[in-house]
Design a protein around this motif. Sequence first.
Motif, PDB file in Angstrom:
ATOM      1  N   UNK A   1      43.840  29.885  36.325  1.00  0.00           N
ATOM      2  CA  UNK A   1      43.571  30.988  35.432  1.00  0.00           C
ATOM      3  C   UNK A   1      43.217  32.244  36.221  1.00  0.00           C
ATOM      4  N   UNK A   2      43.053  33.332  35.486  1.00  0.00           N
ATOM      5  CA  UNK A   2      42.625  34.613  36.066  1.00  0.00           C
ATOM      6  C   UNK A   2      41.564  35.203  35.138  1.00  0.00           C
ATOM      7  N   UNK A   3      40.353  35.524  35.611  1.00  0.00           N
ATOM      8  CA  UNK A   3      39.928  35.481  37.005  1.00  0.00           C
ATOM      9  C   UNK A   3      39.742  34.056  37.528  1.00  0.00           C
ATOM     10  N   UNK A   4      39.866  33.924  38.837  1.00  0.00           N
ATOM     11  CA  UNK A   4      39.632  32.657  39.520  1.00  0.00           C
ATOM     12  C   UNK A   4      38.143  32.522  39.810  1.00  0.00           C
ATOM     13  N   UNK A   5      37.618  31.336  39.632  1.00  0.00           N
ATOM     14  CA  UNK A   5      36.198  31.089  39.904  1.00  0.00           C
ATOM     15  C   UNK A   5      35.840  31.540  41.326  1.00  0.00           C
ATOM     16  N   UNK A   6      34.790  32.314  41.431  1.00  0.00           N
ATOM     17  CA  UNK A   6      34.204  32.761  42.708  1.00  0.00           C
ATOM     18  C   UNK A   6      35.079  33.745  43.467  1.00  0.00           C
ATOM     19  N   UNK A   7      36.154  34.232  42.864  1.00  0.00           N
ATOM     20  CA  UNK A   7      37.026  35.185  43.557  1.00  0.00           C
ATOM     21  C   UNK A   7      36.503  36.607  43.377  1.00  0.00           C
ATOM     22  N   UNK A   8      36.522  37.370  44.448  1.00  0.00           N
ATOM     23  CA  UNK A   8      36.047  38.750  44.421  1.00  0.00           C
ATOM     24  C   UNK A   8      37.184  39.763  44.536  1.00  0.00           C
ATOM     25  N   UNK A   9      38.426  39.330  44.340  1.00  0.00           N
ATOM     26  CA  UNK A   9      39.543  40.257  44.492  1.00  0.00           C
ATOM     27  C   UNK A   9      39.566  41.267  43.339  1.00  0.00           C
ATOM     28  N   UNK A  10      40.212  42.412  43.516  1.00  0.00           N
ATOM     29  CA  UNK A  10      40.238  43.447  42.483  1.00  0.00           C
ATOM     30  C   UNK A  10      40.857  42.972  41.168  1.00  0.00           C
ATOM     31  N   UNK A  11      41.882  42.121  41.222  1.00  0.00           N
ATOM     32  CA  UNK A  11      42.527  41.654  39.991  1.00  0.00           C
ATOM     33  C   UNK A  11      41.561  40.797  39.182  1.00  0.00           C
ATOM     34  N   UNK A  12      40.812  39.957  39.853  1.00  0.00           N
ATOM     35  CA  UNK A  12      39.857  39.101  39.144  1.00  0.00           C
ATOM     36  C   UNK A  12      38.698  39.910  38.548  1.00  0.00           C
ATOM     37  N   UNK A  13      38.511  41.137  39.017  1.00  0.00           N
ATOM     38  CA  UNK A  13      37.472  42.007  38.466  1.00  0.00           C
ATOM     39  C   UNK A  13      38.058  43.094  37.562  1.00  0.00           C
ATOM     40  N   UNK A  14      39.337  42.996  37.273  1.00  0.00           N
ATOM     41  CA  UNK A  14      39.991  43.999  36.440  1.00  0.00           C
ATOM     42  C   UNK A  14      39.385  44.046  35.038  1.00  0.00           C
ATOM     43  N   UNK A  15      39.327  45.241  34.470  1.00  0.00           N
ATOM     44  CA  UNK A  15      38.855  45.408  33.095  1.00  0.00           C
ATOM     45  C   UNK A  15      40.009  45.435  32.093  1.00  0.00           C
ATOM     46  N   UNK A  16      41.236  45.359  32.580  1.00  0.00           N
ATOM     47  CA  UNK A  16      42.416  45.326  31.717  1.00  0.00           C
ATOM     48  C   UNK A  16      42.521  43.941  31.093  1.00  0.00           C
ATOM     49  N   UNK A  17      42.520  43.859  29.768  1.00  0.00           N
ATOM     50  CA  UNK A  17      42.569  42.562  29.094  1.00  0.00           C
ATOM     51  C   UNK A  17      43.826  41.777  29.464  1.00  0.00           C
ATOM     52  N   UNK A  18      44.878  42.466  29.887  1.00  0.00           N
ATOM     53  CA  UNK A  18      46.121  41.784  30.246  1.00  0.00           C
ATOM     54  C   UNK A  18      46.002  41.055  31.581  1.00  0.00           C
ATOM     55  N   UNK A  19      44.972  41.348  32.348  1.00  0.00           N
ATOM     56  CA  UNK A  19      44.715  40.646  33.600  1.00  0.00           C
ATOM     57  C   UNK A  19      43.797  39.444  33.417  1.00  0.00           C
ATOM     58  N   UNK A  20      43.440  39.121  32.185  1.00  0.00           N
ATOM     59  CA  UNK A  20      42.634  37.931  31.883  1.00  0.00           C
ATOM     60  C   UNK A  20      43.588  36.852  31.381  1.00  0.00           C
ATOM     61  N   UNK A  21      43.820  35.832  32.190  1.00  0.00           N
ATOM     62  CA  UNK A  21      44.881  34.875  31.875  1.00  0.00           C
ATOM     63  C   UNK A  21      44.345  33.443  31.794  1.00  0.00           C
ATOM     64  N   UNK A  22      44.459  32.852  30.596  1.00  0.00           N
ATOM     65  CA  UNK A  22      44.165  31.428  30.430  1.00  0.00           C
ATOM     66  C   UNK A  22      45.364  30.608  30.892  1.00  0.00           C
ATOM     67  N   UNK A  23      45.177  29.281  30.969  1.00  0.00           N
ATOM     68  CA  UNK A  23      46.243  28.422  31.450  1.00  0.00           C
ATOM     69  C   UNK A  23      47.449  28.458  30.503  1.00  0.00           C
ATOM     70  N   UNK A  24      48.623  28.264  31.070  1.00  0.00           N
ATOM     71  CA  UNK A  24      49.888  28.605  30.410  1.00  0.00           C
ATOM     72  C   UNK A  24      50.193  27.686  29.218  1.00  0.00           C
ATOM     73  N   UNK A  25      50.619  28.328  28.103  1.00  0.00           N
ATOM     74  CA  UNK A  25      50.959  27.607  26.874  1.00  0.00           C
ATOM     75  C   UNK A  25      51.565  28.595  25.891  1.00  0.00           C
ATOM     76  N   UNK A  26      52.403  28.093  24.964  1.00  0.00           N
ATOM     77  CA  UNK A  26      52.923  28.951  23.888  1.00  0.00           C
ATOM     78  C   UNK A  26      52.859  28.223  22.548  1.00  0.00           C
TER      79      UNK A  26
END
Length: 253
Positions: free
Chosen positions: A13-38
Amino acid sequence: MKVTVLGSGTSQGVPVIACECPVCHSLDYRDKRLRVSVHIEVSGKSFIIDSGPDFRQQVLRERIKKLDALIFTHEHKDHTAGMDDIRAFNFSQHQDMPVYAEERVLHQLQNEFSYIFSGISYPGIPRVQLHPISEERFEIEGVQIIPIRAMHYKLPVFGFRIGNFTYITDANAITAAEKEKIKGSEVIILNALRKEPHISHFSLSEAITLLEELQPKQAYLTHISHLMGFHAEVEKELPDFIRLAYDGLKLNC
């Protein structure tokens, strides 16, 4: 047909646990990703492809009140771990849940969820009906589904085509014969893990190349890692007919 992306993220998923990268700290809701499913609604029926660890959260978020079948692409935990939560549909629909997957995957589910299949029944246990599928097309409640064989490194997995919509995740190779089953799809959702090559997933450039070959009217990329970069920035690099999927995206196919 209405398709809702329940999750668009990779196995962590995103953010990744304990990750400090900019993407994992993004405030854009589109950068918050649960595990894949439709979730797919077609001909009055409701199907979900893959029930990962976030299954309960995803179903609650989208207020899914009815589920006619659960379909699995393969047996990895980020695609199967949430199957226990079909219990709520057992209770509300007063019936066992039809589960469709190839034999190998069904055997893995029986191992991982052994309490379901132990023969010892007690209140609250999930109730399922197992339906093995092969590379031949199959039908659920009158809806025709075409399996698309792909390879996830050395593991065979299934994508699925329903009408003009094709969904493929966790793949890095598809034969010419299987591509023929996809051609003519107006909408394709395909995995693209990151920009760098990966041993078992299409990279961004590989996914774009495949989609340019298949030529759908519209395509979306899923199973996205935090290593892909910011959603808003990556989208600027894509061909006009390709976009990044995001959690909650709704498509009319």
